[in-house]
Design a protein around this motif. Structure first.
Motif, short mmCIF file in Angstrom:
data_model
loop_
_atom_site.label_atom_id
_atom_site.label_comp_id
_atom_site.label_asym_id
_atom_site.label_seq_id
_atom_site.Cartn_x
_atom_site.Cartn_y
_atom_site.Cartn_z
N VAL A 59 -2.79 7.15 -4.77
CA VAL A 59 -3.67 5.98 -4.67
C VAL A 59 -3.26 5.17 -3.43
CG1 VAL A 59 -4.04 3.72 -5.77
CG2 VAL A 59 -4.19 5.80 -7.14
N ARG A 106 0.85 -1.18 0.00
CA ARG A 106 0.00 0.00 0.00
C ARG A 106 0.88 1.23 0.00
NH1 ARG A 106 -5.29 -1.28 2.22
NH2 ARG A 106 -5.61 0.95 2.48
N HIS A 107 0.28 2.35 -0.31
CA HIS A 107 0.97 3.63 -0.17
C HIS A 107 0.63 4.10 1.24
CE1 HIS A 107 2.07 7.70 -0.45
NE2 HIS A 107 1.04 8.17 -1.10
N TYR A 134 5.89 -0.52 -8.13
CA TYR A 134 4.45 -0.46 -7.91
C TYR A 134 4.11 0.59 -6.84
CZ TYR A 134 -0.19 -2.10 -6.39
OH TYR A 134 -1.52 -2.17 -6.03
N LYS A 135 4.88 0.57 -5.77
CA LYS A 135 4.63 1.50 -4.67
C LYS A 135 4.81 2.96 -5.12
CE LYS A 135 5.34 1.50 0.21
NZ LYS A 135 5.95 0.91 1.36
N TYR A 140 -4.21 2.02 -2.41
CA TYR A 140 -3.95 0.62 -2.77
C TYR A 140 -4.87 0.28 -3.94
CZ TYR A 140 -8.43 -1.20 -1.17
OH TYR A 140 -9.78 -1.48 -1.06
N LEU A 141 -4.64 -0.86 -4.57
CA LEU A 141 -5.52 -1.28 -5.67
C LEU A 141 -6.08 -2.67 -5.40
CD1 LEU A 141 -3.44 -0.15 -8.80
CD2 LEU A 141 -5.49 0.94 -7.87
N TRP A 180 -0.46 7.64 2.23
CA TRP A 180 -1.58 8.21 1.47
C TRP A 180 -2.43 9.12 2.37
CZ3 TRP A 180 -6.83 8.21 2.21
CH2 TRP A 180 -7.60 8.69 1.14
N LEU A 227 1.77 4.07 -6.98
CA LEU A 227 0.68 4.45 -6.06
C LEU A 227 0.93 5.85 -5.51
CD1 LEU A 227 0.08 1.19 -3.95
CD2 LEU A 227 -1.00 1.85 -6.11
#
Ligand code: SAM
Length: 312
Positions: free
Chosen positions: A217, A13-14, A208-209, A219-220, A17, A212
């Motif tokens: 963002v 996850r970020h 990926y991180k 998480y996806l 965020w 985000l």
């Protein structure tokens, strides 16, 4: 058969965020908004805020890419809707409506009356101004609200969509739950979103991180986690599609091309000044944004998914 690993969204996850960053990006108030200032020389980001859709050979950096994405979602949605008992109710609820482009197009092309809900006050204001300027307000209007706590009564809507906005929601299950709550039984729900590709994310977690982070963002979800959640809530998931090659791959190609141009020192220096003078964008921020996007997207960590479902 699906394995448990495909059903688990990537734990990555970020962690930093914050909703204020989403507001910053969409209120032209943080470094991530420089990308929009850069893009506005080609496309109307004062009305549309999505990645669009193009088929092979179609030019993507034009406003037509936005309407193509909207039509791509709207047509199957309305086919389902026209078969439903609610087909005479022409009201659409647009969640995460941005600057109003999709809602206005839904009205002009499909005769829908649209209420858009968005969490960013700046976008709500712009969306209402856009609707007024095009003479479609109040048939198309916008209000502030959170997708995870919709200011809409239970079972009051028969048609709901959300275009590329769920990525920003920190609790996407809660959002789906809210959609289920406000929909009438038999109502239709369509949405598009960015999706994590778990095998690739596990291979390239840092890229990926960073993706985000630059897109604000948290998480996806994945195709599987969304599909599971929809079924569990009581949606009949009619159709899903991955259309990465029609948008994300094209975006990745543009990013590659611009990052290559930016490596030419003389060009970069000249272009930095031009972009700042003409569009007020900081090219260093744009380059960082494109670099992080390219690193994640070119490694296949993210797909673009479309979903059409009916509330059972
Ligand atoms: C990528 S833009 C898409 C906008 C629009 N659907 C379009 O296609 O042009 C994402 C939008 O989601 C909104 N948003 C983010 N989090 C939200 C939330 N929790 N509730 C409602 N809207 C949200 C943002 O303010 C932004 O306008």
């Amino acid at each position: 058969m699906q394995t448990s690993s495909t059903l688990t969204p990537p734990a990555i996850r970020h962690d930093e965020w914050a909703l204020s960053d989403v507001h910053g990006q969409y209120s032209d108030a943080n470094s991530h908004a420089d990308l929009y200032r850069f893009l506005m020389r080609w496309i109307d980001v004062s009305t549309h805020l999505n990645i669009g859709y193009s088929r092979f050979g179609q030019r993507h950096l034009t406003n037509a890419n936005f309407t193509r994405l909207i039509d791509r979602i709207a047509r199957p949605m309305l086919e389902l809707y026209d078969d439903s008992v609610h087909r005479h109710d022409r009201r659409l609820l647009d969640i995460g409506s941005g600057r109003g482009g999709a809602a206005i197009h839904a009205h002009q092309s499909y005769g829908l009356e649209v209420l858009g809900i968005d969490i960013t006050p700046y976008n709500v204001e712009r969306a209402n101004a856009n609707a007024r300027r095009r003479g479609v307000w109040p048939a198309v209007s916008f209000a502030e609200g959170d997708a995870q706590d919709l200011p809409i009564p239970e079972e009051s809507r028969a048609l709901v969509w959300s275009i590329e906005s769920p990525a920003h929601f920190p609790d996407k299950k809660k959002f789906l739950h809210e959609v289920y709550r406000v929909l009438k039984p038999g109502g239709v729900f369509a949405f598009s979103d960015l999706l994590a590709v778990p095998t690739r994310v596990r291979q390239w977690p840092e890229f990926y991180k960073e993706f985000l982070r630059v897109w604000d963002v948290p998480y996806l979800e994945t195709m599987e986690t969304y599909s599971e959640a929809l079924w569990e809530l009581g949606f009949d998931l009619r159709k899903t599609e991955i259309v990465t090659k029609n948008n994300i791959d094209i975006y990745t190609g543009y990013a590659r091309r611009y990052l290559t141009y930016f490596r030419i020192p003389g060009f970069y220096k000249w272009y930095t000044g031009r972009v700042r003078r003409r569009w007020g964008a900081n090219l260093d921020n744009v380059r960082e944004h494109l670099r992080h996007s390219y690193n994640a997207l070119s490694r296949g960590t993210i797909d673009y998914g479309l979903f059409w479902a009916i509330k059972r």
